[in-house]
Design a protein around this motif. Structure first.
Motif, PDB file in Angstrom:
ATOM      1  N   ARG A   1       0.852  -1.189   0.000  1.00 33.21           N
ATOM      2  CA  ARG A   1       0.000   0.000   0.000  1.00 33.21           C
ATOM      3  C   ARG A   1       0.889   1.240   0.000  1.00 33.21           C
ATOM      4  NH1 ARG A   1      -1.833  -4.044   2.943  1.00 33.21           N
ATOM      5  NH2 ARG A   1      -0.444  -3.449   4.667  1.00 33.21           N
ATOM      6  N   ILE A   2       0.757   2.042  -1.055  1.00 33.90           N
ATOM      7  CA  ILE A   2       1.549   3.260  -1.200  1.00 33.90           C
ATOM      8  C   ILE A   2       0.637   4.442  -0.900  1.00 33.90           C
ATOM      9  CG2 ILE A   2       3.005   4.623  -2.730  1.00 33.90           C
ATOM     10  CD1 ILE A   2       3.539   2.074  -4.321  1.00 33.90           C
ATOM     11  N   HIS A   3       0.961   5.190   0.139  1.00 28.97           N
ATOM     12  CA  HIS A   3       0.080   6.242   0.638  1.00 28.97           C
ATOM     13  C   HIS A   3       0.520   7.607   0.091  1.00 28.97           C
ATOM     14  CE1 HIS A   3      -1.724   3.412   3.542  1.00 28.97           C
ATOM     15  NE2 HIS A   3      -0.502   2.918   3.622  1.00 28.97           N
ATOM     16  N   PHE A   4      -0.397   8.265  -0.612  1.00 28.71           N
ATOM     17  CA  PHE A   4      -0.136   9.553  -1.245  1.00 28.71           C
ATOM     18  C   PHE A   4      -0.708  10.697  -0.408  1.00 28.71           C
ATOM     19  CE2 PHE A   4       0.584   6.719  -4.665  1.00 28.71           C
ATOM     20  CZ  PHE A   4       1.273   7.388  -5.665  1.00 28.71           C
TER      21      PHE A   4
ATOM     22  N   ASP B   1       2.154  14.629  -3.142  1.00 30.21           N
ATOM     23  CA  ASP B   1       2.692  13.490  -3.893  1.00 30.21           C
ATOM     24  C   ASP B   1       2.048  13.372  -5.271  1.00 30.21           C
ATOM     25  OD1 ASP B   1       4.514  12.454  -1.917  1.00 30.21           O
ATOM     26  OD2 ASP B   1       2.756  11.825  -0.776  1.00 30.21           O
ATOM     27  N   LEU B   2       0.765  13.715  -5.357  1.00 33.10           N
ATOM     28  CA  LEU B   2       0.065  13.603  -6.640  1.00 33.10           C
ATOM     29  C   LEU B   2       0.623  14.580  -7.668  1.00 33.10           C
ATOM     30  CD1 LEU B   2      -3.611  13.162  -5.419  1.00 33.10           C
ATOM     31  CD2 LEU B   2      -2.157  11.430  -6.476  1.00 33.10           C
TER      32      LEU B   2
ATOM     33  N   TRP C   1      -6.075   1.862  -7.770  1.00 39.20           N
ATOM     34  CA  TRP C   1      -6.061   3.152  -7.074  1.00 39.20           C
ATOM     35  C   TRP C   1      -7.274   3.253  -6.168  1.00 39.20           C
ATOM     36  CZ3 TRP C   1      -3.452   6.887  -5.193  1.00 39.20           C
ATOM     37  CH2 TRP C   1      -3.972   8.175  -5.014  1.00 39.20           C
ATOM     38  N   GLU C   2      -7.021   3.327  -4.873  1.00 40.17           N
ATOM     39  CA  GLU C   2      -8.067   3.503  -3.872  1.00 40.17           C
ATOM     40  C   GLU C   2      -7.724   4.772  -3.099  1.00 40.17           C
ATOM     41  OE1 GLU C   2      -8.176  -0.023  -1.499  1.00 40.17           O
ATOM     42  OE2 GLU C   2      -8.961  -1.290  -3.122  1.00 40.17           O
TER      43      GLU C   2
ATOM     44  N   HIS D   1       4.873   5.117   2.865  1.00 38.73           N
ATOM     45  CA  HIS D   1       4.321   6.464   3.021  1.00 38.73           C
ATOM     46  C   HIS D   1       5.230   7.443   2.273  1.00 38.73           C
ATOM     47  CE1 HIS D   1       1.278   5.365   6.061  1.00 38.73           C
ATOM     48  NE2 HIS D   1       2.151   4.425   6.399  1.00 38.73           N
ATOM     49  N   LEU D   2       4.673   8.103   1.267  1.00 39.70           N
ATOM     50  CA  LEU D   2       5.489   8.986   0.427  1.00 39.70           C
ATOM     51  C   LEU D   2       5.837  10.290   1.132  1.00 39.70           C
ATOM     52  CD1 LEU D   2       3.772   8.442  -3.037  1.00 39.70           C
ATOM     53  CD2 LEU D   2       5.696   7.211  -2.016  1.00 39.70           C
TER      54      LEU D   2
END
Length: 329
Positions: free
Chosen positions: A4-7, A11-12, A186-187, A202-203
């Protein structure tokens, strides 16, 4: 199991897609393909090439060393895939200059045997000869097994990048993240990918580099150390018909010029076009000039560069919307 990569919102706005195949990610992923129990259909021609090379040259020793570092399954050290914007020479320089403390720590983190092989022990100790042996193995493997297949790898990766460039232009970062791969979803605000083990990345505003890879199949890959610049290597899509259908119009455009047309699905400079289609800058300029005269391409000077882009007619031809899908989606 999932990664799970958290934006965050920041980050977007800091997502990049690699402009070309990354030599070291392709190399380590090809080592996985070489050791896989089952051959992915897309890799069958390359494995035939490997078998032919093994019959004519002494590649067994470099392969033995590299597969010790990159096993069929499990972890491999992050220092083998340094972040960079250059080619193989730049990557080799960065690997050679990796501090011994980091090499030792990463080899220890990846070790599955109580007593490591002598080569890995010497690498961990900072032995200069061991470093030279690794550099030579990387050089020989890349030159003998990957460079001859460079055009195929480039075609697939550049095609994937062109598709995702359109996704980004038409739907923004969230559209891009929603269409990366069937194994990635993408969630918001989390990118969820199939992965060998559960984990969270976590980015925290650093953004992420997305790297499409010809040799990556099934599940994507990331770095072990969450403190390094975030990366996600994912399987390059084969959905484009460019590499399969260029032969359909050899008398109209010729293979290289048709490749140039497809490569310009995302605008680029003459130098970038040359890299995308594997020709000299002079040749790329000539192809762009012919396409411009045919009103398929526009060329605009920006500072010291000339940037080429498809016209509406060029895009229709590239996507095959007028007479069948010869180079489209």
């Amino acid at each position: 199991m999932e990664l799970r990569i958290h934006f965050t919102a920041d980050d977007l706005t800091r997502i990049t897609v690699a402009p070309r195949p990354d030599p070291m990610w392709e190399l380590v992923n090809s080592l996985h393909a070489l050791q896989a129990r089952r051959t992915a259909p897309a890799h069958a021609p390359w494995l035939e090439h490997v078998r032919g090379r093994l019959a004519r040259s002494d590649l067994r020793e470099p392969i033995r060393l590299l597969t010790t570092l990159v096993p069929a399954r499990g972890r491999f050290p992050d220092f083998l895939t340094p972040p960079h914007k250059g080619g193989m020479e730049v990557a080799r320089d960065l690997i050679r200059s990796t501090p011994t403390d980091r090499v030792r720590a990463e080899l220890a983190a990846c070790r599955t045997q109580r007593t490591p092989p002598d080569r890995l022990r010497r690498l961990a100790e900072g032995d200069r000869t061991a470093r030279q042996e690794l550099d030579l193995a990387l050089t020989v493997y890349f030159r003998e097994l990957l460079v001859p297949q460079r055009q195929l790898i480039d075609d697939v990766v550049h095609s994937d990048r062109a598709h995702h460039s359109r996704d980004l232009l038409e739907g923004g970062a969230e559209r891009l993240l929603s269409t990366l791969s069937p194994c990635i979803r993408w969630e918001p605000p989390t990118l969820v990918a199939a992965y060998p083990r559960d984990g969270d990345l976590h980015l925290r505003g650093r953004g992420i580099s997305l790297i499409p890879s010809f040799f990556c199949t099934g599940r994507p890959i990331t770095l072990i150390d969450p403190g390094l610049p975030p990366v996600l290597v994912y399987p390059a899509s084969r959905r484009s018909g460019c590499t399969e259908t260029l032969d359909a119009l050899p008398e109209l455009l010729g293979r290289t010029r048709a490749m140039a047309l497809c490569a310009l699905a995302s605008p680029c400079s003459t130098g970038e076009l040359a890299v995308r289609i594997g020709v000299s800058i002079a040749s790329a300029s000539k192809h762009a000039s012919v396409l411009r005269k045919a009103r398929l391409v526009t060329s605009t000077r920006r500072g010291c560069e000339v940037v080429h882009a498809l016209t509406p007619l060029g895009r229709e031809v590239a996507q095959g919307r007028r007479r069948g899908s010869w180079c489209g989606e």
